[in-house]
Design a protein around this motif. Structure first.
Motif, PDB file in Angstrom:
ATOM      1  N   ASN A 273      30.337 -31.152 -47.897  1.00 32.86           N
ATOM      2  CA  ASN A 273      31.793 -31.335 -47.998  1.00 32.86           C
ATOM      3  C   ASN A 273      32.097 -32.236 -49.189  1.00 32.86           C
ATOM      4  O   ASN A 273      32.664 -33.330 -49.061  1.00 32.86           O
ATOM      5  CB  ASN A 273      32.374 -31.911 -46.703  1.00 32.86           C
ATOM      6  CG  ASN A 273      33.888 -31.861 -46.654  1.00 32.86           C
ATOM      7  OD1 ASN A 273      34.530 -31.391 -47.590  1.00 32.86           O
ATOM      8  ND2 ASN A 273      34.465 -32.360 -45.570  1.00 32.86           N
ATOM      9  N   ASP A 276      35.454 -33.864 -49.665  1.00 31.04           N
ATOM     10  CA  ASP A 276      35.955 -34.600 -48.498  1.00 31.04           C
ATOM     11  C   ASP A 276      37.169 -33.896 -47.877  1.00 31.04           C
ATOM     12  O   ASP A 276      38.192 -34.509 -47.582  1.00 31.04           O
ATOM     13  CB  ASP A 276      36.312 -36.031 -48.871  1.00 31.04           C
ATOM     14  CG  ASP A 276      36.340 -36.952 -47.649  1.00 31.04           C
ATOM     15  OD1 ASP A 276      35.736 -36.587 -46.621  1.00 31.04           O
ATOM     16  OD2 ASP A 276      36.966 -38.017 -47.729  1.00 31.04           O
ATOM     17  N   ASP A 278      39.650 -32.300 -45.324  1.00 29.76           N
ATOM     18  CA  ASP A 278      40.034 -32.484 -43.928  1.00 29.76           C
ATOM     19  C   ASP A 278      40.291 -31.116 -43.301  1.00 29.76           C
ATOM     20  O   ASP A 278      41.109 -30.329 -43.818  1.00 29.76           O
ATOM     21  CB  ASP A 278      41.306 -33.329 -43.823  1.00 29.76           C
ATOM     22  CG  ASP A 278      41.079 -34.769 -44.257  1.00 29.76           C
ATOM     23  OD1 ASP A 278      39.971 -35.291 -44.026  1.00 29.76           O
ATOM     24  OD2 ASP A 278      42.011 -35.366 -44.831  1.00 29.76           O
ATOM     25  N   PRO A 300      33.294 -35.099 -42.323  1.00 30.67           N
ATOM     26  CA  PRO A 300      33.804 -35.534 -43.625  1.00 30.67           C
ATOM     27  C   PRO A 300      32.709 -35.417 -44.678  1.00 30.67           C
ATOM     28  O   PRO A 300      31.608 -34.920 -44.400  1.00 30.67           O
ATOM     29  CB  PRO A 300      34.177 -36.992 -43.359  1.00 30.67           C
ATOM     30  CG  PRO A 300      33.202 -37.428 -42.313  1.00 30.67           C
ATOM     31  CD  PRO A 300      33.008 -36.221 -41.430  1.00 30.67           C
ATOM     32  N   GLN A 301      32.999 -35.898 -45.878  1.00 28.13           N
ATOM     33  CA  GLN A 301      31.949 -35.905 -46.901  1.00 28.13           C
ATOM     34  C   GLN A 301      30.744 -36.674 -46.374  1.00 28.13           C
ATOM     35  O   GLN A 301      30.849 -37.797 -45.886  1.00 28.13           O
ATOM     36  CB  GLN A 301      32.470 -36.572 -48.176  1.00 28.13           C
ATOM     37  CG  GLN A 301      31.465 -36.549 -49.312  1.00 28.13           C
ATOM     38  CD  GLN A 301      31.938 -37.339 -50.511  1.00 28.13           C
ATOM     39  OE1 GLN A 301      31.675 -38.548 -50.606  1.00 28.13           O
ATOM     40  NE2 GLN A 301      32.631 -36.688 -51.429  1.00 28.13           N
ATOM     41  N   THR A 302      29.584 -36.043 -46.457  1.00 28.83           N
ATOM     42  CA  THR A 302      28.345 -36.630 -45.941  1.00 28.83           C
ATOM     43  C   THR A 302      27.266 -36.481 -47.009  1.00 28.83           C
ATOM     44  O   THR A 302      27.141 -35.414 -47.619  1.00 28.83           O
ATOM     45  CB  THR A 302      27.893 -35.909 -44.659  1.00 28.83           C
ATOM     46  OG1 THR A 302      28.976 -35.876 -43.729  1.00 28.83           O
ATOM     47  CG2 THR A 302      26.708 -36.604 -44.023  1.00 28.83           C
TER      48      THR A 302
END
Length: 311
Positions: A273, A276, A278, A300-302
């Motif tokens: 992601n 980021d 949603d 979310p961004q990981t």
């Protein structure tokens, strides 16, 4: 809980919080399944096939939160969930138009009798969902996938069009918009012709990777960097489609870079992601028929570092 010998007034109060539950069932479940495939190769690089498959999902049981009849009593016959009967038809072609390049296309149609749908009991005070049979369901579509290896680059792309709908579901639970009704007869709708939950009409992904030969910490192998994107259109997130429980379409991007050693070691740094974004993975009506609905957000961004070894 409640009083051992409730008065009519106490019983009415109790049933306004927890609906009465009782069930009985006697089932006998047998099945014959199988698959038949015909394949023909026009050339060494063009192959075709046609498949018919018959399968099923076993009989089920509801032991709680059964729907009620017009008098507010549990519908005892709803305790038994009929098995699904699935007939699947598919034709396709697999090709290698150029060295290192593949392109495949398939068309399919799946007919399901007595589809087992997970629904929410819309009676006031019912705290659980249950399984219900939709008489007829159809899912059909087209899928395309391809890949190519061009020197140091490897690429892939795929796309799918899927049309899934209830062909016949005349006693479906009411959508979220009609939550909280006291008349059981208003809690059933004809959902025939509406779309199945969880299915996006359009979906696809593409990506690629670039690889160069090298070494790291005395190990020979390949450095690589890659990225991919996946996208899907909006979809229903409820057994009976609701304007409040439709999840909007979204696109996700991922990236990675690392080193693959020839002796089985791999080091990689990755980001999922990337932008980021949603988004929701699903939306659902909360129990109790209050009109409340909740959502499960996507990750979310990981980012992270992975070290892997094969022996």
């Amino acid at each position: 809980g409640g009083p051992a010998n409730p008065t009519p007034a106490e019983l009415a109060l109790l049933r306004s919080v927890l609906s009465p539950q009782a069930y009985q069932a006697n089932v006998d479940d047998t099945n014959v399944s199988g698959q038949l495939t015909f394949a023909y190769s026009f050339t060494d690089t063009i192959n075709t096939y046609a498949t018919y498959a018959k399968s099923y999902k076993s009989v089920g049981m509801n032991s709680a939160a059964l729907p009620t009849d017009a008098a507010g009593n549990p519908a005892l016959d709803a305790a038994t969930v009929k098995p699904e009967d699935v007939n699947h038809y598919e034709v396709g072609i697999k090709t290698q138009p150029l060295p290192g390049v593949t392109a495949n296309l398939s068309v399919f149609n799946t007919d399901i009798e007595d589809f087992q749908a997970q629904v929410q009991n819309n009676a006031v005070g019912a705290l659980r969902g249950y399984l219900a049979n939709a008489k007829k369901v159809r899912v059909r579509g087209v899928e395309f996938d391809s890949s190519a290896r061009l020197g140091a680059f490897s690429l892939f792309a795929n796309a799918a069009y899927t049309d899934g709908e209830y062909r016949s579901f005349k006693d479906a639970p009411a959508p979220l918009e009609r939550s909280g009704g006291s008349d059981p007869l208003t809690q059933v709708v004809d959902a025939s012709g509406t779309r199945l939950p969880g299915i996006s009409k359009w979906a696809g992904s593409l990506g690629g990777e670039y690889v160069i030969t090298g070494g790291l910490l005395g190990r020979a192998g390949d450095y690589y960097i890659g990225a991919d994107a996946s996208s899907r259109s909006d979809f229903s997130s409820a057994a009976t489609e609701s304007a409040y429980l439709n999840v909007g379409g979204y696109t996700l991007y991922n990236a990675r870079a690392g080193f693959r050693a020839n002796d089985g070691w791999e080091f990689s740094f990755w980001i999922r992601n990337l932008t980021d974004k949603d988004y929701f993975e699903l939306l659902a009506a909360a129990s109790g028929s209050t009109g409340l609905y909740v959502g499960q957000p996507g990750d979310p961004q990981t980012y992270g570092l992975t070290i892997r070894a094969r022996f």
